[in-house]
Design a protein around this motif. Structure first.
Motif, PDB file in Angstrom:
ATOM      1  N   GLN A 276       0.721  -1.237   0.110  1.00 28.18           N
ATOM      2  CA  GLN A 276       0.074   0.079  -0.093  1.00 28.18           C
ATOM      3  C   GLN A 276       0.642   1.323   0.038  1.00 28.18           C
ATOM      4  O   GLN A 276       0.541   2.312  -0.655  1.00 28.18           O
ATOM      5  CB  GLN A 276      -0.976   0.081   1.215  1.00 28.18           C
ATOM      6  N   TYR A 277       1.883   1.120   0.858  1.00 36.71           N
ATOM      7  CA  TYR A 277       2.646   2.463   0.818  1.00 36.71           C
ATOM      8  C   TYR A 277       4.063   2.648   0.080  1.00 36.71           C
ATOM      9  O   TYR A 277       4.863   3.557   0.153  1.00 36.71           O
ATOM     10  CB  TYR A 277       2.912   2.694   2.235  1.00 36.71           C
ATOM     11  N   GLY A 278       4.653   1.339  -0.347  1.00 33.84           N
ATOM     12  CA  GLY A 278       5.908   1.210  -1.098  1.00 33.84           C
ATOM     13  C   GLY A 278       5.798   0.892  -2.740  1.00 33.84           C
ATOM     14  O   GLY A 278       4.636   0.652  -3.239  1.00 33.84           O
ATOM     15  N   ASN A 279       6.975   1.076  -3.186  1.00 37.61           N
ATOM     16  CA  ASN A 279       7.194   0.871  -4.564  1.00 37.61           C
ATOM     17  C   ASN A 279       7.397  -0.715  -4.819  1.00 37.61           C
ATOM     18  O   ASN A 279       7.603  -1.489  -4.108  1.00 37.61           O
ATOM     19  CB  ASN A 279       7.818   1.908  -5.415  1.00 37.61           C
ATOM     20  N   LYS A 280       7.631  -0.699  -6.037  1.00 34.96           N
ATOM     21  CA  LYS A 280       7.951  -2.126  -6.707  1.00 34.96           C
ATOM     22  C   LYS A 280       9.224  -2.615  -5.948  1.00 34.96           C
ATOM     23  O   LYS A 280       9.583  -3.962  -5.579  1.00 34.96           O
ATOM     24  CB  LYS A 280       7.944  -2.490  -8.152  1.00 34.96           C
ATOM     25  N   GLU A 281      10.202  -1.640  -5.867  1.00 39.03           N
ATOM     26  CA  GLU A 281      11.665  -2.083  -5.236  1.00 39.03           C
ATOM     27  C   GLU A 281      11.525  -2.243  -3.938  1.00 39.03           C
ATOM     28  O   GLU A 281      12.127  -3.425  -3.349  1.00 39.03           O
ATOM     29  CB  GLU A 281      12.550  -0.836  -5.554  1.00 39.03           C
ATOM     30  N   ASP A 282      10.783  -1.812  -3.166  1.00 37.10           N
ATOM     31  CA  ASP A 282      10.417  -1.972  -1.857  1.00 37.10           C
ATOM     32  C   ASP A 282       9.850  -3.330  -1.629  1.00 37.10           C
ATOM     33  O   ASP A 282      10.051  -3.973  -0.796  1.00 37.10           O
ATOM     34  CB  ASP A 282       9.380  -0.692  -1.247  1.00 37.10           C
TER      35      ASP A 282
END
Length: 330
Positions: free
Chosen positions: A128-134
């Motif tokens: 919900q709060y991060g991107n694909k790398e996260d």
């Protein structure tokens, strides 16, 4: 009826509300949805399969040219979580009383709970709060499943010698493989990457509900105050440490804080270690219930803490859009 809009107004609502709803059902009427067929398959037994599919969809978004960033974030999270948990365990051993406890806590429970993390909860929050790398950073976090890192911590400060056979490379590969499959598909075909990207967010409330069906609030009562304290330490100490480290590295600090939980499989860690060394047998029972209480406490508290941190960042002028933390006006 604006169900999605209501959930979106609640910090982490797409994950928190289904998870807590299922936990209430599992505590009050555990057999309500355990009726077999598609009902049980979807609402009770689906967590592992849905998380695996989520990881595959996430893996498809990883560009091989940027894979090093994900590994760096995963290694940072893993190291931060382990160092903090091991340090508190060492303090507990140094100041433990004649009964082997420190402030009512079993040191082995502290290490097991604070060095382990709930992968499903991390995936849901970062989804919900991060991107694909996260999200892809989870590939390394699988290393803190089970008793391996707890054993390493114990061996480092001399509580016991290193014991082989408690970490399975096959189990680690089994967690990593869905991400690799997704990564291959996404890098071979941009259309497949776009297609799988649509599945990531949709899966969150469903596997969150299934995770909640594994939570029993009575574990908090059985673990007593010590188990609750252990859960609070895990959320506010390891979660805050991850937040600070990620913020210092100019990464999304919410992702760092999302590691502040205890996984359900950590409940088996005290017994596994006692089987390797009889010196821990006297505290196995209390350590087990304290870790169980920490698991439930962190599953409830961490999403609320993440919501608090998100609101705090928003008051400072940051916004979260499409998995990115951005500063208004920039």
């Amino acid at each position: 009826m604006k169900i999605k809009a209501t959930l979106d107004r609640i910090p982490g609502g797409m994950m928190v509300v289904p998870l807590l709803t299922a936990a209430v059902i599992n505590t009050v009427a555990p057999d309500l949805l355990r009726i077999g067929g598609f009902t049980q398959a979807l609402f009770v037994d689906s967590a592992s399969a849905l998380i695996a599919l989520f990881l595959l969809c996430t893996g498809a978004q990883i560009n091989l040219r940027n894979v090093g960033v994900s590994l760096g974030k995963g290694a940072t999270l893993l190291a931060t979580k382990w160092v903090v948990g091991a340090l508190f365990g060492l303090i507990a051993y140094m100041f433990a009383g004649d009964n082997g406890l420190w402030l009512g806590l079993a040191p082995i429970a502290i290490i097991a709970a604070m060095t382990n993390s709930n992968g499903g909860l991390f995936v849901a929050l970062v989804g919900q709060y991060g991107n694909k790398e996260d999200r892809a950073a989870y590939s390394l976090l699988a290393l803190n499943d089970g008793p391996f890192l707890t054993m390493v911590a114990l061996s480092i400060f001399g509580a016991m010698g290193f014991v082989e056979g408690l970490f399975s490379p096959v189990a680690f590969i089994a967690v990593l493989l869905p991400i690799i499959v997704g990564m291959v598909l996404g890098n071979l075909d941009e259309d497949m990457r776009a297609f799988l990207d649509k599945g990531s967010l949709m899966l969150i409330p469903f596997f969150a509900f299934a995770l909640g069906m594994g939570i029993d609030f009575t574990a908090i009562v059985q673990g007593g105050l010590g188990g609750i304290i252990l859960g609070l330490l895990t959320v506010f100490v390891t979660g805050t440490a991850g937040y600070i480290v990620f913020k210092a590295l100019k990464w999304n600090p919410i992702v760092g804080a999302a590691e502040g939980s205890t996984a359900g499989n950590a409940v088996a860690t005290p017994a596994a270690i006692a089987a390797a060394s009889a010196s821990f047998a006297s505290v196995v029972d209390i350590a087990t219930v304290q870790v169980a209480a920490s698991t439930v406490t962190t599953a409830i508290l961490l999403p609320l803490y993440i919501g608090f941190l998100v609101k705090r960042l928003e008051r400072k002028g940051f916004i979260f859009e499409n998995g990115e933390m951005l500063q208004k006006g920039k």
